[in-house]
Design an enzyme around this catalytic site. Sequence first.
Site, PDB file in Angstrom:
ATOM      1  N   SER A  64       0.990  -1.310  -0.197  1.00  0.00           N
ATOM      2  CA  SER A  64      -0.113   0.082   0.110  1.00  0.00           C
ATOM      3  C   SER A  64       0.610   0.823  -0.271  1.00  0.00           C
ATOM      4  O   SER A  64       0.461   2.502  -1.188  1.00  0.00           O
ATOM      5  CB  SER A  64      -1.000  -0.006   1.015  1.00  0.00           C
ATOM      6  OG  SER A  64      -1.399  -1.394   1.284  1.00  0.00           O
ATOM      7  N   LYS A 337      -5.923   3.039   6.599  1.00  0.00           N
ATOM      8  CA  LYS A 337      -5.420   3.849   5.107  1.00  0.00           C
ATOM      9  C   LYS A 337      -5.327   5.025   4.145  1.00  0.00           C
ATOM     10  O   LYS A 337      -5.192   5.275   3.715  1.00  0.00           O
ATOM     11  CB  LYS A 337      -5.983   2.734   3.645  1.00  0.00           C
ATOM     12  CG  LYS A 337      -6.340   1.747   3.847  1.00  0.00           C
ATOM     13  CD  LYS A 337      -4.624   0.995   3.312  1.00  0.00           C
ATOM     14  CE  LYS A 337      -4.869  -0.522   3.412  1.00  0.00           C
ATOM     15  NZ  LYS A 337      -3.607  -1.176   3.119  1.00  0.00           N
ATOM     16  N   HIS A 464      -0.028  -9.683   0.153  1.00  0.00           N
ATOM     17  CA  HIS A 464       0.164  -9.500  -0.987  1.00  0.00           C
ATOM     18  C   HIS A 464       0.499 -10.048  -1.974  1.00  0.00           C
ATOM     19  O   HIS A 464       0.388 -11.408  -1.971  1.00  0.00           O
ATOM     20  CB  HIS A 464      -0.040  -8.127  -1.187  1.00  0.00           C
ATOM     21  CG  HIS A 464      -0.147  -6.854   0.309  1.00  0.00           C
ATOM     22  ND1 HIS A 464       0.790  -5.838   0.166  1.00  0.00           N
ATOM     23  CD2 HIS A 464      -0.501  -6.696   0.521  1.00  0.00           C
ATOM     24  CE1 HIS A 464       0.521  -5.348   1.126  1.00  0.00           C
ATOM     25  NE2 HIS A 464      -0.530  -6.108   1.321  1.00  0.00           N
TER      26      HIS A 464
END
Length: 515
Positions: A64, A337, A464
């Site tokens: 991210s 986030k 991921h």
Amino acid sequence: MTATPKPLVLIILDGFGHSESPDYNAIYAAKKPVWDRLLATQPHGLISGSGMDVGLPDGQMGNSEVGHMNLGAGRVVYQDFTRVTKAIRDGEFFENPVIAGAVDKAVAADKAVHILGLLSPGGVHSHEDHLVAMAQMAARRGAGKIYLHAFLDGRDTPPKSAQPSLERLDATFAGLGKGRIASIIGRYFAMDRDNRWDRVQAAYELIVDGKAEFTADSSVAALEAAYARGESDEFVKATAVVPAGAEAVRVEDGDAVIFMNFRADRARELSRAFVEPAFNEFPRERAPQLAGFVMLTQYAASIPAPCAFPPEPLTNVLGEYLAKHGKTQLRIAETEKYAHVTFFFSGGREEPYEGEERILIPSPKVATYDLQPEMSAPEVTDRIVEAIEQQRYDVIVVNYANGDMVGHTGVFEAAVKAVECLDTCMGRIVEALDKVGGEALITADHGNVEQMEDESTGQAHTAHTCEPVPFVYVGKRKLSIREGGVLADVAPTMLTLMGLEQPAEMTGRSIVTLG
């Protein structure tokens, strides 16, 4: 010149990659009429969010922080991971003045060097190669007492995969003839980023005071005992490693502490507990007067500690460039986030730009997000729809955390629900844009939720992926989308859609051709 459609919304679906395989693919399994309709009717393609395409080593999955840096910068950003690895290879690392300064001061007083960090080959927050190099550096510079406080992963790696890493560091210390692993604890505790200070306290007290729920005479025995208790790597409880005849390690006045995580967001809270004089998130029995506390990279400008690899400033990132052109922008995300859509998207800048507003929606207070797979997406969407209808902003950048945060739990049914919730949210945004004549680009920062099981081990796949991510244009204009795009091409694409010239610093190329 006709006015460009307003607003332009960049929708970042965190952890939403594209896999051709339907197996354990939560996107494939979900009922998603909006997504299916967009893919059937709107220009779309795939772009890369991993490896060298985002400034990471070849074959390294994206994450991210890296994803948002590239998305906002409009150029491939050379990542801290690759900077540190290169410095180790070149030998510069071993002469790094900030680390050397702290180590040498401790060595001169015959004190210990404590190494903190995520012991993992995951490469998202840290890499075990860097911890090995740090142990070697401390030994080379004359440290007699070198202690590794190992945080275990199981999130960017398989859930029970820490043993080879522990064995590697045990072997490193054996080869050096000095030093050892002093403690192990799961990243759930040591690397919280959501102000759950009771977790951080468990890690702090383990490292500083040797206060542990469990003890074992070796790191591997400590891990085996944790597995026997039903804990996976991420959730291993505070365990002191105390060989026969030894005592639990404590951090003493005059010791040096080197935090070897290169990614900032999950290193901040523990760092603050070590170095902030007025720290009051939990009571500290002791706050040792250290020879030095070194952050590998700058975890936050407000943390009063030096960093070994200071940030390399990025100029003319998307947010800055929009502000220079008098454009308004909104950044919105839930807690998990929020740093990504603000700090990282702005190239490592904390403060908003002129004309930039931010909305933070609190993430739900649940132990793990499989318990609430929709997270705060509906509330985020409420605010986006409102912002679109007001037409106050030229650009809206939103992150939806669900694909990544629910993907990390490894719970397939929850991941499917997360995707279905996202589909509903996108439907509401598309409808609102349709009313005002706005446009959107939908993409992701990296993959995750499209692969929920590791076929080779049969374990849940919580990490991921290296899969490409979708890139979808939503709007009325006729345009074509080229192949071979990367995350760094998204900001130039937005400028193309807005009729703004691309600054020289942005080396990405627009993915769309108008007309």
